[in-house]
Design a protein around this motif. Structure first.
Motif, PDB file in Angstrom:
ATOM      1  N   ALA A 235      51.490  68.039  59.083  1.00  0.00           N
ATOM      2  CA  ALA A 235      51.109  66.826  58.361  1.00  0.00           C
ATOM      3  C   ALA A 235      49.732  66.971  57.724  1.00  0.00           C
ATOM      4  CB  ALA A 235      51.131  65.628  59.312  1.00  0.00           C
ATOM      5  N   ALA A 236      48.812  67.598  58.445  1.00  0.00           N
ATOM      6  CA  ALA A 236      47.465  67.789  57.907  1.00  0.00           C
ATOM      7  C   ALA A 236      47.473  68.707  56.699  1.00  0.00           C
ATOM      8  CB  ALA A 236      46.547  68.348  58.989  1.00  0.00           C
ATOM      9  N   LEU A 237      48.274  69.767  56.752  1.00  0.00           N
ATOM     10  CA  LEU A 237      48.340  70.685  55.618  1.00  0.00           C
ATOM     11  C   LEU A 237      49.041  70.036  54.430  1.00  0.00           C
ATOM     12  CD1 LEU A 237      47.701  73.461  54.499  1.00  0.00           C
ATOM     13  CD2 LEU A 237      49.855  74.303  55.453  1.00  0.00           C
ATOM     14  N   LEU A 238      50.076  69.249  54.707  1.00  0.00           N
ATOM     15  CA  LEU A 238      50.776  68.554  53.620  1.00  0.00           C
ATOM     16  C   LEU A 238      49.822  67.659  52.837  1.00  0.00           C
ATOM     17  CD1 LEU A 238      54.223  67.534  55.172  1.00  0.00           C
ATOM     18  CD2 LEU A 238      53.841  68.909  53.116  1.00  0.00           C
ATOM     19  N   ALA A 239      48.860  67.071  53.528  1.00  0.00           N
ATOM     20  CA  ALA A 239      47.897  66.197  52.863  1.00  0.00           C
ATOM     21  C   ALA A 239      47.012  66.963  51.884  1.00  0.00           C
ATOM     22  CB  ALA A 239      47.038  65.485  53.899  1.00  0.00           C
ATOM     23  N   GLU A 240      46.959  68.303  52.030  1.00  0.00           N
ATOM     24  CA  GLU A 240      46.141  69.135  51.146  1.00  0.00           C
ATOM     25  C   GLU A 240      46.931  69.701  49.963  1.00  0.00           C
ATOM     26  OE1 GLU A 240      42.870  69.468  51.772  1.00  0.00           O
ATOM     27  OE2 GLU A 240      43.098  68.249  53.580  1.00  0.00           O
ATOM     28  N   LEU A 241      48.247  69.511  49.967  1.00  0.00           N
ATOM     29  CA  LEU A 241      49.104  70.090  48.933  1.00  0.00           C
ATOM     30  C   LEU A 241      49.535  69.033  47.930  1.00  0.00           C
ATOM     31  CD1 LEU A 241      51.412  72.384  51.121  1.00  0.00           C
ATOM     32  CD2 LEU A 241      49.310  72.998  49.908  1.00  0.00           C
ATOM     33  N   THR A 242      49.566  69.430  46.664  1.00  0.00           N
ATOM     34  CA  THR A 242      50.011  68.554  45.586  1.00  0.00           C
ATOM     35  C   THR A 242      51.051  69.292  44.752  1.00  0.00           C
ATOM     36  OG1 THR A 242      47.804  67.553  45.484  1.00  0.00           O
ATOM     37  CG2 THR A 242      49.280  67.161  43.613  1.00  0.00           C
ATOM     38  N   PRO A 243      52.308  68.848  44.765  1.00  0.00           N
ATOM     39  CA  PRO A 243      53.349  69.552  44.002  1.00  0.00           C
ATOM     40  C   PRO A 243      52.996  69.759  42.537  1.00  0.00           C
ATOM     41  CG  PRO A 243      54.336  67.969  45.500  1.00  0.00           C
ATOM     42  CD  PRO A 243      52.855  67.741  45.563  1.00  0.00           C
ATOM     43  N   ALA A 244      52.243  68.837  41.949  1.00  0.00           N
ATOM     44  CA  ALA A 244      51.887  68.961  40.535  1.00  0.00           C
ATOM     45  C   ALA A 244      50.867  70.072  40.298  1.00  0.00           C
ATOM     46  CB  ALA A 244      51.334  67.637  40.018  1.00  0.00           C
ATOM     47  N   ARG A 245      50.125  70.468  41.368  1.00  0.00           N
ATOM     48  CA  ARG A 245      49.138  71.542  41.249  1.00  0.00           C
ATOM     49  C   ARG A 245      49.349  72.520  42.399  1.00  0.00           C
ATOM     50  NH1 ARG A 245      46.086  66.995  40.359  1.00  0.00           N
ATOM     51  NH2 ARG A 245      45.132  67.120  42.429  1.00  0.00           N
ATOM     52  N   PRO A 246      50.390  73.323  42.319  1.00  0.00           N
ATOM     53  CA  PRO A 246      50.714  74.221  43.438  1.00  0.00           C
ATOM     54  C   PRO A 246      49.658  75.296  43.666  1.00  0.00           C
ATOM     55  CG  PRO A 246      52.072  74.729  41.533  1.00  0.00           C
ATOM     56  CD  PRO A 246      51.349  73.463  41.212  1.00  0.00           C
ATOM     57  N   VAL A 247      49.503  75.703  44.912  1.00  0.00           N
ATOM     58  CA  VAL A 247      48.573  76.759  45.294  1.00  0.00           C
ATOM     59  C   VAL A 247      49.347  77.896  45.945  1.00  0.00           C
ATOM     60  CG1 VAL A 247      46.712  75.101  45.669  1.00  0.00           C
ATOM     61  CG2 VAL A 247      48.162  75.775  47.589  1.00  0.00           C
ATOM     62  N   HIS A 248      48.725  79.059  45.983  1.00  0.00           N
ATOM     63  CA  HIS A 248      49.312  80.200  46.681  1.00  0.00           C
ATOM     64  C   HIS A 248      48.913  80.094  48.150  1.00  0.00           C
ATOM     65  CE1 HIS A 248      50.701  82.306  43.040  1.00  0.00           C
ATOM     66  NE2 HIS A 248      49.646  81.746  42.474  1.00  0.00           N
ATOM     67  N   LEU A 249      49.883  79.876  49.011  1.00  0.00           N
ATOM     68  CA  LEU A 249      49.625  79.648  50.433  1.00  0.00           C
ATOM     69  C   LEU A 249      49.626  80.968  51.196  1.00  0.00           C
ATOM     70  CD1 LEU A 249      51.635  76.508  51.635  1.00  0.00           C
ATOM     71  CD2 LEU A 249      49.186  76.915  51.871  1.00  0.00           C
ATOM     72  N   ILE A 250      48.592  81.161  52.022  1.00  0.00           N
ATOM     73  CA  ILE A 250      48.501  82.330  52.896  1.00  0.00           C
ATOM     74  C   ILE A 250      48.306  81.816  54.317  1.00  0.00           C
ATOM     75  CG2 ILE A 250      47.237  84.430  53.458  1.00  0.00           C
ATOM     76  CD1 ILE A 250      46.280  84.475  50.537  1.00  0.00           C
ATOM     77  N   GLY A 251      49.219  82.152  55.206  1.00  0.00           N
ATOM     78  CA  GLY A 251      49.113  81.691  56.573  1.00  0.00           C
ATOM     79  C   GLY A 251      49.142  82.844  57.552  1.00  0.00           C
ATOM     80  N   HIS A 252      48.367  82.711  58.615  1.00  0.00           N
ATOM     81  CA  HIS A 252      48.352  83.739  59.653  1.00  0.00           C
ATOM     82  C   HIS A 252      48.892  83.172  60.954  1.00  0.00           C
ATOM     83  CE1 HIS A 252      46.224  85.719  63.141  1.00  0.00           C
ATOM     84  NE2 HIS A 252      46.950  86.701  62.637  1.00  0.00           N
ATOM     85  N   SER A 253      49.804  83.888  61.606  1.00  0.00           N
ATOM     86  CA  SER A 253      50.315  83.553  62.925  1.00  0.00           C
ATOM     87  C   SER A 253      50.876  82.128  62.945  1.00  0.00           C
ATOM     88  CB  SER A 253      49.212  83.754  63.960  1.00  0.00           C
ATOM     89  OG  SER A 253      49.719  83.718  65.262  1.00  0.00           O
TER      90      SER A 253
END
Length: 415
Positions: A235-253
């Protein structure tokens, strides 16, 4: 021979600069390349390196002084060495077209440094901050003396102000690298980590022209919000994402699993998963519970070495600080949620299969991973590119940094 060091030109349009601090003291010897003094201009804060050896005799410009281009700032005893001072920065100023410091970002080492250094070098000492950071702090109403700088020698950068604004507003604490207009990349750390674990990778992405941002998930680092379970992280990460301005997501573990689940709702241009959780049942449960409980600095030290051989070089002071942070108990409830009965409680394999049909997905795994079974990645969708690093452990971006950076930059540019 004693010569006079003058204010150098730090940019093509620069006419003056402010002495932020002297990095050596009168009577102290230095060698070529040692940082002598830090300056602030309207645009940035930079360190001036010695172009030859010598001894600092006298400081002529004190911290806080605004100095005109070519004005005296110190007296240097060359002690028999070649005169690198007057030959490169004459007292009457720098000749047109000459730049004694060729590149403010490269030669003067404007870079993110040790995040554990407080901006005030000593109690009652001056706060080291860039002009942009000072202006941003004033606009935000933040007390700059209470902030922790991530810049070189604890200098407060603009990104530190932005991160502090996020913390006070209930958002995710963040660090930034690279040009503001660069392609956006968002980095999400793993369990018991924080955004600083991405510092080396973030710098590399920034040098490649990308705009990298690393966040502290709830319950971690400097983010105020807590997390009782995996869904709180998503939920916290979703609050940082905007479909209209997509970002390249990099996640570890664990952060990779969080990124996958959040990306199902949109806002991701591509996914890069480093040693991802959520692909199988197996997990080093002792590591999860041990980091959540943080019984002692020694326990934490042992567990950190399971992540990467690099952890063996951590100082006792660093281990102690990590232990103090973990011993607050913020991760106990989350640990029980993500690894119930000693097994992984999160499954993102179906999510990955769906995402692989929509956007570029790549996985980077280390064959020496002691926390998760790297072979779980073999079972993912054939649409997903899996990169194998035989010499890396659970932290491929620490163990094989050049390879990981190359994979990500190429993937972002090709995507």
């Amino acid at each position: 021979m004693t010569v006079t060091l003058t204010m150098p030109r730090l940019g093509e349009t620069m006419e003056e600069g402010t002495v932020a601090s002297w990095l050596i003291e009168p009577g102290q010897r230095f060698k070529r390349g040692d940082a002598l003094v830090e300056f602030e201009t309207d645009k940035t804060a930079v360190e001036y390196p010695a172009l030859g050896p010598g001894l600092l005799v006298e400081v002529l410009a004190q911290p806080g002084d605004v100095v005109q281009l070519g004005a005296p700032i110190a007296r240097i005893d060359l002690e028999g060495a070649d005169d690198w001072v007057t030959e490169t920065v004459p007292e009457e100023g720098v000749a047109d077209g000459e730049t004694p410091v060729a590149d403010a970002e490269n030669d003067l080492a404007v870079s993110v440094g040790n995040s554990d250094v407080v901006a005030k070098e000593a109690e009652g000492g001056p706060v080291r901050a860039t002009p942009l950071a000072r202006r941003a702090a004033r606009r935000a109403g933040l007390d700059i003396t209470r902030l922790r700088g991530t810049g070189r020698r604890g200098r407060i950068e603009l990104s530190d102000i932005q991160a502090a604004e996020g913390r006070t507003s209930g958002g995710l604490a963040s660090s930034y690298w690279g040009p503001e207009g660069g392609t956006p990349v968002l980095l999400v750390h793993g369990f018991a980590g924080d955004r600083i674990t991405f510092e080396q990778l973030g710098k590399g992405l920034g040098r490649a022209g990308l705009r990298a941002r690393a966040v502290d998930l709830p319950g971690h680092g400097e983010t105020v919000d807590e997390a009782a379970g995996f869904d709180d992280l998503v939920a916290a990460l979703l609050a940082e994402l905007t479909p209209a301005r997509p970002v390249h997501l990099i996640g570890h573990s664990l952060g990779a699993a969080v990124a996958v689940r959040a990306a199902r709702q949109g806002g991701a241009a591509s996914l890069t998963l480093i040693a991802p959780a959520g692909l199988g049942l197996g997990i080093d449960h002792e590591f999860i519970t041990g980091m959540a409980e943080a019984a002692s600095p020694g326990t934490v030290s042992h567990l950190l070495r399971r992540l990467s051989n690099r952890a063996a070089g951590f100082s006792e002071d660093m281990i102690s600080r990590i232990h103090v942070d973990l011993s607050r108990g913020r991760l106990r409830e989350l640990a029980a949620n993500i690894a119930p009965e000693g097994r992984q409680g999160v499954d993102v394999v179906p999510d990955l299969a769906a995402l692989a049909a929509e956007l570029p997905v790549r996985i980077i795994i280390g064959h020496r991973d002691a926390i998760l079974d790297w072979r779980d990645a073999v079972q993912v969708s054939p649409r997903i590119a899996v990169h194998h690093l035989p010499a890396a452990g659970h932290m491929p971006h620490w163990d094989s940094p050049a390879e990981v950076l190359d994979i990500i930059v190429k993937g972002v540019r090709d995507g």
